[in-house]
Design an enzyme around this catalytic site. Structure first.
Site, mmCIF file in Angstrom:
data_model
loop_
_atom_site.group_PDB
_atom_site.id
_atom_site.type_symbol
_atom_site.label_atom_id
_atom_site.label_comp_id
_atom_site.label_asym_id
_atom_site.label_seq_id
_atom_site.Cartn_x
_atom_site.Cartn_y
_atom_site.Cartn_z
ATOM 1 C CD GLU A 60 10.362 -29.075 2.577
ATOM 2 O OE1 GLU A 60 11.261 -28.977 3.428
ATOM 3 O OE2 GLU A 60 10.165 -28.226 1.703
ATOM 4 C CG ASP B 54 15.569 -32.796 4.362
ATOM 5 O OD1 ASP B 54 15.798 -31.574 4.412
ATOM 6 O OD2 ASP B 54 14.670 -33.363 5.023
ATOM 7 C CG HIS C 277 13.608 -26.317 -1.539
ATOM 8 N ND1 HIS C 277 12.759 -27.355 -1.824
ATOM 9 C CD2 HIS C 277 13.528 -26.123 -0.199
ATOM 10 C CE1 HIS C 277 12.191 -27.779 -0.694
ATOM 11 N NE2 HIS C 277 12.648 -27.049 0.308
ATOM 12 C CG HIS D 16 16.200 -27.849 3.184
ATOM 13 N ND1 HIS D 16 15.705 -29.129 3.344
ATOM 14 C CD2 HIS D 16 15.129 -27.068 2.894
ATOM 15 C CE1 HIS D 16 14.394 -29.111 3.145
ATOM 16 N NE2 HIS D 16 14.017 -27.873 2.869
ATOM 17 C CD GLU D 17 15.325 -22.778 2.454
ATOM 18 O OE1 GLU D 17 14.682 -22.568 1.411
ATOM 19 O OE2 GLU D 17 14.818 -23.262 3.477
#
Ligand code: ZN
Length: 487
Positions: free
Chosen positions: A201, A205, A140, A136-137
């Site tokens: 977000e 995901d 981003h 997930h990070e």
């Protein structure tokens, strides 16, 4: 009400910061404010982004309770690289950091730097869950979320942005110092990107779950972990910190669940390294409180063979921390006999030997370790064993090579400084200490240490020219960093 507002602002900014892409580097543009551009990524070169990352990584090292344990650093970076190698649009190198913090959280900032809180090891039941947070990070970052957020915020002063981002980083790393700074810099920053953040977000995901699956991890781990976080929020008075930095409405969980259900199932087991890392983090680093409970060790002991090994390793670690060296050796010995090349076991074995003043046993074991040439953990162990064993000259030989290939590892420079001190090489001791200070962002101190080194050696010597050249380099770095320091 105030608290709510502040939380929203923090969440907004952090959500935007997670990608850490488009911040202006003022050194190259004089005093001009940068043009914020019209499309993501048009405002900042990768080089400028890396420079911002370099600055904040040094601040992080200097101010956060970073876990500088070579075994754990190696584990999370190995896991991170496996994920990154299955991600698209990777434009920067990635580095993964572990902070000793009992709040569940993770965030990413400029230049592909990802920070994980140690509590993630307490909370993740398996490696796929830990990997889901990291994926997930990473997403981003690769989706350049900060660049996009900044374009939405064109009218807010870029200076405020930079200051707020730095303060948030500090807030994450050391809550008390950081929150004060944050309250100061946030005055006047506008609201209004929170929905944008939720979109970010969901995108993180969506991309992250693909990265997770392509890397051979179970995609179901992402919704499962999100659900655990939501449960925690429902049943405790205070939601996990990660939900402030990564907002999690029920719809986000439903989306992740849907996506995972549409993917081909992946059957996978956590690696032995995952269990070792979990046990070591909980046993040695959770904010001074030992979280390696007998319940957890008993549960592991009843698990598969990897979990059983981790349980026994955990017991050996605990005995070592109690300075019960005989018991530590008794627990460790069968593990080491079965896997004599394991860095986890060799590292603990070294500590036990050094505790018993048997440095030579450690030296002989490490010298013949098959993976010595390739494994930095073993090299640091051997360098340390030579130092403790009264052979600092051997330590220097290993570390001259080590610090050349791992110039960003404070462990190497720190050990080298100690060895040079033992040898009475005052100038080289000072120079090695200067490198530690530079890595911690303390450039003034680094320069003054190097000046000291320079004054110790013969006027006009090659060595002096080297020290002086390094001083010039650090002064240039200082110039480049100056704009960020005023934020
Ligand atoms: Zn997020």
């Amino acid at each position: 009400m105030f608290r709510q507002l502040k939380t929203t602002l923090v969440a907004t900014l952090i959500g935007a910061m997670l990608a850490g892409q488009a911040l202006p580097a003022y050194a190259d543009s004089g005093d001009q404010l940068p043009d914020m551009g019209t499309s993501a990524g048009s405002t900042l070169s990768i080089g400028q982004e890396m420079q911002m990352g370099d600055y904040y990584v040094r601040q992080l090292r200097g101010s956060a309770p970073l876990i500088n344990d070579p075994l754990l650093v190696q584990y999370i970076n190995g896991l991170g690289m496996r994920l990154v190698s299955h991600a698209n649009s990777v434009k920067t190198p990635f580095h993964f950091f572990l902070i000793n913090n009992d709040e569940i959280n993770a965030f990413a900032f400029f230049g592909g730097n990802v920070v994980l809180h140690s509590a993630l090891f307490r909370y993740a039941d398996n490696e796929s869950q830990l990997a889901s947070v990291m994926a997930h990070e990473i997403s981003h970052v690769t989706q350049r979320h900060l660049a996009r957020a900044m374009e939405d915020q064109k009218r807010s002063a870029p200076l405020t942005w930079v200051g707020a981002l730095g303060s948030i980083l500090l807030a994450m790393a050391s809550p008390q110092a950081g929150m004060a700074a944050l309250t100061g810099t946030l005055a006047g920053t506008q609201q209004g990107v929170i929905s944008f953040t939720q979109q970010n977000e969901q995108e993180a995901d969506r991309i992250g779950i693909q990265v997770l699956q392509r890397s051979g991890f179970d995609p179901q781990a992402m919704p499962t972990f999100l659900e655990k976080l939501l449960d925690q929020a429902r049943y405790s008075t205070r939601p996990p910190e990660i939900l402030l930095t990564h907002p999690l409405p029920e719809s986000r969980l439903a989306d992740a669940r849907n996506r995972a259900n549409q993917m081909r199932p992946v059957v996978t087991q956590s690696s032995e390294d995952f269990y070792m890392a979990k046990v070591r983090t909980l046993g040695m680093y959770n904010s001074g409180r030992n979280q390696l409970t007998s319940d957890l060790l008993d549960a592991l002991a009843k698990g598969n063979v990897r979990e059983q090994h981790a349980a026994q390793y955990g017991r050996a670690l605990q005995a070592m921390q109690d300075k019960n060296f005989a018991e530590a050796r008794r627990q460790l010995q069968p593990l080491l006999a079965a896997q004599p090349g394991s860095a986890w076991y060799l590292d603990l074995s070294t500590d036990i030997d050094l505790g018993l003043n048997k440095a030579n046993d450690a030296i002989n074991r490490l010298k013949t370790a098959p993976d010595l040439k390739n494994n930095p953990v073993l090299q640091l162990n051997l360098a340390n064993a030579y130092l403790e064993g009264g052979q600092p000259g051997e330590t220097v030989k290993i570390l001259n090579r080590y610090t050349f290939s791992h110039p960003d590892d404070t462990n190497g420079w720190d050990l080298l400084a100690q060895a040079q001190a033992k040898l009475g090489n005052r100038d080289q001791e000072l120079a090695a200490r200067a490198e530690v200070m530079a890595l911690l962002g303390k450039l003034d101190q680094a320069i003054s240490l190097l000046s000291g080194a320079s004054s110790q050696v013969k006027l006009g010597s090659l060595q002096q020219a080297r020290y002086d050249a390094r001083i010039d380099q650090l002064r240039q770095l200082q110039q480049r960093f100056r704009p960020y320091e005023k934020m």
